[in-house]
Design a protein around this motif. Structure first.
Motif, PDB file in Angstrom:
ATOM      1  N   UNK A  74       0.854  -0.951  -0.214  1.00  0.00           N
ATOM      2  CA  UNK A  74      -0.127  -0.230   0.037  1.00  0.00           C
ATOM      3  C   UNK A  74       0.755   1.364  -0.255  1.00  0.00           C
ATOM      4  N   UNK A  75       0.057   2.373  -0.441  1.00  0.00           N
ATOM      5  CA  UNK A  75       0.928   3.555  -0.179  1.00  0.00           C
ATOM      6  C   UNK A  75      -0.897   4.781   0.724  1.00  0.00           C
ATOM      7  N   UNK A  76       0.067   5.308   1.098  1.00  0.00           N
ATOM      8  CA  UNK A  76      -0.549   5.851   2.469  1.00  0.00           C
ATOM      9  C   UNK A  76      -1.049   7.682   1.235  1.00  0.00           C
ATOM     10  N   UNK A  77      -2.541   7.899   1.740  1.00  0.00           N
ATOM     11  CA  UNK A  77      -2.743   9.728   0.760  1.00  0.00           C
ATOM     12  C   UNK A  77      -1.719  10.600   2.183  1.00  0.00           C
ATOM     13  N   UNK A  78      -1.747  11.506   1.130  1.00  0.00           N
ATOM     14  CA  UNK A  78      -1.124  12.602   1.804  1.00  0.00           C
ATOM     15  C   UNK A  78      -2.099  13.447   2.838  1.00  0.00           C
ATOM     16  N   UNK A  79      -1.849  13.076   4.092  1.00  0.00           N
ATOM     17  CA  UNK A  79      -2.705  14.112   5.310  1.00  0.00           C
ATOM     18  C   UNK A  79      -4.187  13.152   5.974  1.00  0.00           C
ATOM     19  N   UNK A  80      -3.482  11.551   5.275  1.00  0.00           N
ATOM     20  CA  UNK A  80      -4.118  10.663   5.925  1.00  0.00           C
ATOM     21  C   UNK A  80      -3.273   9.755   6.518  1.00  0.00           C
ATOM     22  N   UNK A  81      -2.250   9.804   7.383  1.00  0.00           N
ATOM     23  CA  UNK A  81      -0.786   8.830   8.235  1.00  0.00           C
ATOM     24  C   UNK A  81      -1.821   9.122   9.102  1.00  0.00           C
ATOM     25  N   UNK A  82      -2.263   9.739  10.014  1.00  0.00           N
ATOM     26  CA  UNK A  82      -3.193   9.748  11.020  1.00  0.00           C
ATOM     27  C   UNK A  82      -3.907   9.122  11.603  1.00  0.00           C
ATOM     28  N   UNK A  83      -4.703   8.405  10.201  1.00  0.00           N
ATOM     29  CA  UNK A  83      -5.969   7.747   9.624  1.00  0.00           C
ATOM     30  C   UNK A  83      -5.950   6.057   9.466  1.00  0.00           C
ATOM     31  N   UNK A  84      -4.179   6.305   8.686  1.00  0.00           N
ATOM     32  CA  UNK A  84      -3.458   5.322   8.441  1.00  0.00           C
ATOM     33  C   UNK A  84      -3.025   4.584   9.963  1.00  0.00           C
ATOM     34  N   UNK A  85      -2.491   4.874  10.397  1.00  0.00           N
ATOM     35  CA  UNK A  85      -2.057   4.903  11.544  1.00  0.00           C
ATOM     36  C   UNK A  85      -3.225   4.246  13.179  1.00  0.00           C
ATOM     37  N   UNK A  86      -4.312   4.751  12.874  1.00  0.00           N
ATOM     38  CA  UNK A  86      -5.531   4.153  13.937  1.00  0.00           C
ATOM     39  C   UNK A  86      -6.068   3.120  12.573  1.00  0.00           C
ATOM     40  N   UNK A  87      -6.258   2.738  11.533  1.00  0.00           N
ATOM     41  CA  UNK A  87      -6.588   1.619  10.829  1.00  0.00           C
ATOM     42  C   UNK A  87      -5.719   0.764  11.453  1.00  0.00           C
ATOM     43  N   UNK A  88      -4.171   1.198  10.987  1.00  0.00           N
ATOM     44  CA  UNK A  88      -3.437  -0.076  11.355  1.00  0.00           C
ATOM     45  C   UNK A  88      -3.328  -0.850  12.931  1.00  0.00           C
TER      46      UNK A  88
END
Length: 259
Positions: free
Chosen positions: A150-164
């Motif tokens: 995967x690659x994470x969209x810019x600005x979605x890093x916090x959402x990605x961390x929570x999803x992870x």
């Protein structure tokens, strides 16, 4: 701007931070992922084969281990490769020494036998996952692997961390009841290529074990949620060869603890 502010607040100068990052990258374990097709001719007129090069690789103290897989399905763009190989090194300096030492053998391998190849470097991601890998008794036939990139969209890093965090806890529960699970590994590659930032692999002893956790509704739902914050993603399923060595780990001379 934020990075400079961070450096001021922590009393770390920007050039020192860059140096520390470079040192961290050079010390992380490195996985070289190789996708390739097999040439029609697998032996030269002099009797040289790909196995000769692989034997030289395994005798090199810079190489920890090597593995082979067949591609069953892949969501990556382009033609699906016939084979996937993984080679792990202690760090980037070990990889560079390996390449220098085996340059001639590598040219022969990729010019004659392993064609249409692509070699990608990944750094091992050692962040805690909460998933406990299982012991691999001698002779265990693994090699059934689910791969998610995967690659994470810019600005979605916090959402990605929570999803992870949510995804890891959910998958961990699934794996507790899966007797075929062997191990999870995670990697990052943001410093080597831009198509995918992260790769995670789940390995099982059987296709049934893989399907139970990775091809069912749990993983499908997690991926569907994850797509909201990903700019790119692809999943693949790899399988071992049908021969007796399929799914095995070929230990190099640099294997931790010796061969």
């Amino acid at each position: 701007k934020n990075s400079v502010l961070f450096c001021r607040e922590t009393m770390i100068k920007p050039h020192v931070l860059v140096l520390l990052l470079a040192v961290t990258l050079s010390q992380a374990e490195i996985l070289m992922e190789i996708t390739f097709d097999l040439a029609l001719q697998q032996e030269t007129d002099t009797g040289y084969t790909a196995s000769h090069t692989v034997s030289e690789y395994l005798a090199d103290a810079n190489l920890q281990w090597m593995r082979y897989f067949h591609t069953l399905v892949t969501g990556q763009s382009g033609n699906a490769p016939m084979r996937v190989a993984w080679m792990q090194f202690q760090d980037l300096p070990a990889w560079s020494r390996f390449e220098k030492k085996n340059m001639e053998a590598t040219h022969i391998l990729f010019d004659l036998f392993w064609i249409n190849w692509r070699r990608t470097l990944w750094r091992t991601d050692s962040a805690p996952s909460g998933i406990k890998n299982r012991e691999r008794p001698a002779g265990t036939r693994g090699g059934f692997v689910y791969v998610l990139k995967i690659s994470v969209k810019q600005g979605q890093e916090q959402a990605w961390a929570a999803w992870r965090s949510h995804a890891l806890a959910t998958v961990a529960k699934e794996l507790d009841g899966n007797d075929g699970f062997l191990e999870r590994r995670a990697y990052t590659s943001d410093t080597f290529q831009g198509e995918y930032q992260y790769m995670v692999t789940y390995e099982f002893t059987t296709m049934e074990g893989l399907a139970k956790t990775c091809l069912g509704s749990t993983m499908s739902n997690l991926v569907e949620d994850g797509k909201k914050m990903w700019s790119n993603f692809a999943s693949s399923v790899l399988a071992p060869s049908a021969d007796a060595q399929g799914g095995q780990i070929f230990k190099g001379a640099g294997y931790p603890g010796g061969q």
